[in-house]
Motif scaffolding. Sequence first.
Motif, mmCIF file in Angstrom:
data_model
loop_
_atom_site.group_PDB
_atom_site.id
_atom_site.type_symbol
_atom_site.label_atom_id
_atom_site.label_comp_id
_atom_site.label_asym_id
_atom_site.label_seq_id
_atom_site.Cartn_x
_atom_site.Cartn_y
_atom_site.Cartn_z
ATOM 1 N N UNK A 241 -75.043 66.167 -14.333
ATOM 2 C CA UNK A 241 -76.459 66.470 -14.583
ATOM 3 C C UNK A 241 -77.114 65.457 -15.502
ATOM 4 N N UNK A 242 -76.564 64.268 -15.537
ATOM 5 C CA UNK A 242 -77.013 63.262 -16.496
ATOM 6 C C UNK A 242 -78.503 62.957 -16.404
ATOM 7 N N UNK A 243 -79.080 63.265 -15.254
ATOM 8 C CA UNK A 243 -80.503 62.998 -15.069
ATOM 9 C C UNK A 243 -81.329 63.710 -16.142
ATOM 10 N N UNK A 244 -80.847 64.885 -16.571
ATOM 11 C CA UNK A 244 -81.597 65.664 -17.562
ATOM 12 C C UNK A 244 -81.713 64.916 -18.890
ATOM 13 N N UNK A 245 -80.654 64.181 -19.258
ATOM 14 C CA UNK A 245 -80.701 63.399 -20.495
ATOM 15 C C UNK A 245 -81.815 62.369 -20.403
ATOM 16 N N UNK B 187 -74.552 64.383 -22.663
ATOM 17 C CA UNK B 187 -73.753 65.588 -22.515
ATOM 18 C C UNK B 187 -72.449 65.434 -23.278
ATOM 19 N N UNK B 188 -72.011 66.518 -23.880
ATOM 20 C CA UNK B 188 -70.717 66.475 -24.540
ATOM 21 C C UNK B 188 -69.697 67.364 -23.825
ATOM 22 N N UNK B 189 -70.201 68.269 -23.008
ATOM 23 C CA UNK B 189 -69.266 69.042 -22.188
ATOM 24 C C UNK B 189 -70.001 69.598 -20.983
ATOM 25 N N UNK B 190 -69.248 69.950 -19.972
ATOM 26 C CA UNK B 190 -69.847 70.424 -18.729
ATOM 27 C C UNK B 190 -68.856 71.372 -18.051
ATOM 28 N N UNK B 191 -69.357 72.537 -17.650
ATOM 29 C CA UNK B 191 -68.446 73.473 -16.985
ATOM 30 C C UNK B 191 -67.838 72.868 -15.723
ATOM 31 N N UNK C 235 -75.496 69.703 -24.252
ATOM 32 C CA UNK C 235 -76.118 68.384 -24.394
ATOM 33 C C UNK C 235 -76.473 68.183 -25.860
ATOM 34 N N UNK C 236 -76.155 67.025 -26.364
ATOM 35 C CA UNK C 236 -76.438 66.719 -27.758
ATOM 36 C C UNK C 236 -77.682 65.847 -27.806
#
Lengths: 171, 191
Positions: free
Chosen positions: B139-143, B161-165, B174-175
């Motif tokens: 989902x990196x697009x959100x960053x 992101x720091x973690x992802x299910x 997301x940090x």
Amino acid sequence: LSSSSLDLLLIELVPLAKRMAEQLATNDGPLEDEEKREAMFFRLEQLGYRVGQGLVERFSRERPRMVETLDVIKFICKDIWMIVFRKQIDNLKTNHRGVYVLTDNSFRPFSRMSVEAGGNAVLRAQPFLWFPCGIVRGALANMGVNASVQAETNDIPTAIFKIETTGAKAA
Amino acid sequence: MSSTKAARIGEEVWKTRIDKVNAELVTLTYGSIVAQLCKDYEGDYMEVNKQLDKMGYNIGLRLIEDFLAKTNTGRCINFRDTAETISKIGFKVFLNITPTVTNWATDNKQFSLVFEENPLADFVELPDDGRAQNELWYSNILCGVLRGALEMVQMQVDAHFTSDVLRGNETTEMRVSLIRIIDDELPPGDD
């Protein structure tokens, strides 16, 4: 979800495809403009194709099987168009020999475009038709209709899709 | 702005002023994009992450206008305020989710967004090649979107992101860290 999310995502598809086409191409020398367009087209069309296939899988489940090609085309004009572009196709013509022409008089992706007089708006809008082309082809393919799909626009926001079916419907 | 007020605004805008679109369509479209990128870059997931972020950034630049027009939110008084606005109004209005704001750094310049649900990642499984699980941020697009949108309101941030299910983590987190407030005089840099 908000329709803006989708609109914005779709707007950004084209520059993305362009960047990728350029970046991947530099590995084997610079590309001619024509080739670049070609590569972009191919990517966008592929993307659309997958989406079209997915859409059909999800949304045709509860429907009776469509036997006639015309039924399939109608399904695209009504249901699929509604889902993707929030309206139905305005006009459907066919020569009854496998060619269908779909006209959308206010094609959604064009609705936010500005058309400056004398600008190359029509030419610039062209890439935004490739993704929908793919959707249509993907959707058709998943319902057993092989076809080639072309789209053009002469007058924004009108978009015209021409579907030419090839060969018989798979059993 | 208090968190409840933000939530109320978000809810109201979502109900009254937003054109809705089928969520599965967006999921499908985004999924196709990621799949295509993975294929084109032949499993170079770092590059895929980069492209998604860039795409998001460009979207963010446009999205902020739409956001301001629809929500009429004023200037945020501090970064905490910003965080609430992003979560309760921004994500609510565009994706109909409200990630939880948490884990504030003591200097109030870093926080995390924890996503209980993520419409982009519905029905998604990462490629089973042993590397996607560790390298791809789906989902990196959100960053990128956050980075782009906040830059237009004079905040330079870093988001990742720091973690992802999807990677098998417990949560999707997301940090977001504030780097600096951009001075009014400076024209926004083009990336």
